[in-house]
Design an enzyme around this catalytic site. Structure first.
Site, PDB file in Angstrom:
ATOM      1  N   LYS A   9     -67.132  45.420  -3.861  1.00  0.00           N
ATOM      2  CA  LYS A   9     -66.605  46.113  -5.079  1.00  0.00           C
ATOM      3  C   LYS A   9     -65.783  47.636  -4.308  1.00  0.00           C
ATOM      4  O   LYS A   9     -65.867  47.759  -3.181  1.00  0.00           O
ATOM      5  CB  LYS A   9     -67.778  46.898  -5.846  1.00  0.00           C
ATOM      6  N   TYR A  49     -68.081  39.770 -16.409  1.00  0.00           N
ATOM      7  CA  TYR A  49     -69.036  40.631 -17.147  1.00  0.00           C
ATOM      8  C   TYR A  49     -69.202  40.405 -18.692  1.00  0.00           C
ATOM      9  O   TYR A  49     -69.800  41.524 -19.260  1.00  0.00           O
ATOM     10  CB  TYR A  49     -69.149  41.927 -16.671  1.00  0.00           C
ATOM     11  N   ASN A 117     -72.783  50.334  -6.552  1.00  0.00           N
ATOM     12  CA  ASN A 117     -73.631  49.362  -5.851  1.00  0.00           C
ATOM     13  C   ASN A 117     -73.131  48.366  -4.734  1.00  0.00           C
ATOM     14  O   ASN A 117     -73.566  47.308  -4.373  1.00  0.00           O
ATOM     15  CB  ASN A 117     -74.732  48.783  -6.658  1.00  0.00           C
ATOM     16  N   HIS A 120     -71.727  42.442  -5.368  1.00  0.00           N
ATOM     17  CA  HIS A 120     -72.147  41.472  -6.438  1.00  0.00           C
ATOM     18  C   HIS A 120     -72.429  40.111  -5.625  1.00  0.00           C
ATOM     19  O   HIS A 120     -71.877  39.689  -4.806  1.00  0.00           O
ATOM     20  CB  HIS A 120     -70.894  41.356  -7.459  1.00  0.00           C
ATOM     21  N   GLU A 131     -68.777  31.661 -12.412  1.00  0.00           N
ATOM     22  CA  GLU A 131     -67.638  32.717 -11.693  1.00  0.00           C
ATOM     23  C   GLU A 131     -66.913  32.085 -10.605  1.00  0.00           C
ATOM     24  O   GLU A 131     -65.781  32.616 -10.425  1.00  0.00           O
ATOM     25  CB  GLU A 131     -68.817  33.702 -10.953  1.00  0.00           C
TER      26      GLU A 131
HETATM   27  P1  TYD Z   1     -76.637  42.999 -13.529  1.00  0.00           P
HETATM   28  O1  TYD Z   1     -76.069  41.905 -13.752  1.00  0.00           O
HETATM   29  O2  TYD Z   1     -77.734  43.638 -14.428  1.00  0.00           O
HETATM   30  O3  TYD Z   1     -76.981  43.501 -12.026  1.00  0.00           O
HETATM   31  P2  TYD Z   1     -76.496  42.980 -10.773  1.00  0.00           P
HETATM   32  O4  TYD Z   1     -75.157  43.438 -10.474  1.00  0.00           O
HETATM   33  O5  TYD Z   1     -77.602  43.413  -9.968  1.00  0.00           O
HETATM   34  O6  TYD Z   1     -76.628  41.307 -10.828  1.00  0.00           O
HETATM   35  O7  TYD Z   1     -75.358  44.338 -13.816  1.00  0.00           O
HETATM   36  C1  TYD Z   1     -74.179  44.154 -13.377  1.00  0.00           C
HETATM   37  C2  TYD Z   1     -73.681  45.572 -12.905  1.00  0.00           C
HETATM   38  O8  TYD Z   1     -73.502  46.404 -13.967  1.00  0.00           O
HETATM   39  C3  TYD Z   1     -74.406  46.166 -11.926  1.00  0.00           C
HETATM   40  O9  TYD Z   1     -74.221  45.604 -10.694  1.00  0.00           O
HETATM   41  C4  TYD Z   1     -74.063  47.645 -12.358  1.00  0.00           C
HETATM   42  C5  TYD Z   1     -73.672  47.592 -13.467  1.00  0.00           C
HETATM   43  N1  TYD Z   1     -74.737  48.394 -14.403  1.00  0.00           N
HETATM   44  C6  TYD Z   1     -74.683  49.603 -14.460  1.00  0.00           C
HETATM   45  O10 TYD Z   1     -73.726  50.174 -14.249  1.00  0.00           O
HETATM   46  N2  TYD Z   1     -75.705  50.282 -15.462  1.00  0.00           N
HETATM   47  C7  TYD Z   1     -76.851  49.737 -15.838  1.00  0.00           C
HETATM   48  O11 TYD Z   1     -77.763  50.098 -16.294  1.00  0.00           O
HETATM   49  C8  TYD Z   1     -76.687  48.044 -15.438  1.00  0.00           C
HETATM   50  C9  TYD Z   1     -78.046  47.243 -15.709  1.00  0.00           C
HETATM   51  C10 TYD Z   1     -75.749  47.630 -14.779  1.00  0.00           C
END
Ligand code: TYD
Length: 145
Positions: A9, A49, A117, A120, A131
């Site tokens: 990211k 998303y 974070n 992905h 995807e």
């Molecule tokens: P998700 O698919 O639930 O998690 P992951 O990336 O671990 O598969 O969510 C996608 C992205 O959405 C996540 O990486 C960061 C964002 N996100 C938020 O910003 N706040 C939140 O409360 C959640 C659940 C996700």
């Protein structure tokens, strides 16, 4: 060999973490099928998303995701979908286990409070196929068994 889709990211690219993240993948024995630095449109992220577009955090998350280029790729390896998710760690870096990428590399939320974070990874075989097709086209997706 299983395949999955991943992203580094904007925070990961901006902070110079591409090499560290790719090195972890290589050391884990994954191989790269595709790697590309891209600056996606909001429409591309909306498709990627699609399950989250109605969530209250989505607009802020888009500000983060559109704050700079991202690295996208396809990796192959033994049980790579689950293994890569384990290497990433939990969604929220503060809950991610030490040793995972999100624990080791993610910094504080941005000034708008959005969680950043770093990485992905597709969460299932079906997501990986969807995807990969979205980012690399039908032909690449057909190679996903
Ligand atoms: P998700 O698919 O639930 O998690 P992951 O990336 O671990 O598969 O969510 C996608 C992205 O959405 C996540 O990486 C960061 C964002 N996100 C938020 O910003 N706040 C939140 O409360 C959640 C659940 C996700």
């Amino acid at each position: 060999m299983e395949k999955t889709f991943f992203m580094i990211k904007p925070d990961g690219v901006k902070r110079g973490l591409v090499g560290d993240v790719l090195a972890r993948m290589e050391k884990r024995g994954f191989t790269f099928d595709q790697l590309q630095l891209v600056t996606p449109t909001k429409e591309q992220f909306d498709q990627h998303y699609y399950q989250l577009v109605d969530k209250p955090f989505y607009p802020g998350m888009m500000d983060y995701m559109m704050s700079g280029p991202i690295l996208i790729g396809i990796i192959s390896g033994y049980e790579v979908i689950e293994s890569w998710r384990t290497m990433m760690g939990k969604t929220n870096p503060k809950e991610a286990a030490p040793g995972t990428i999100r624990s080791d590399f993610a910094q504080a939320p941005n000034d708008k409070g959005e969680m950043m974070n770093v990485v992905h990874g597709s969460d299932s075989r079906d997501s990986a196929k969807r995807e990969i097709e979205l980012w690399f086209g039908k032909e690449a997706a057909e190679e996903v068994k």
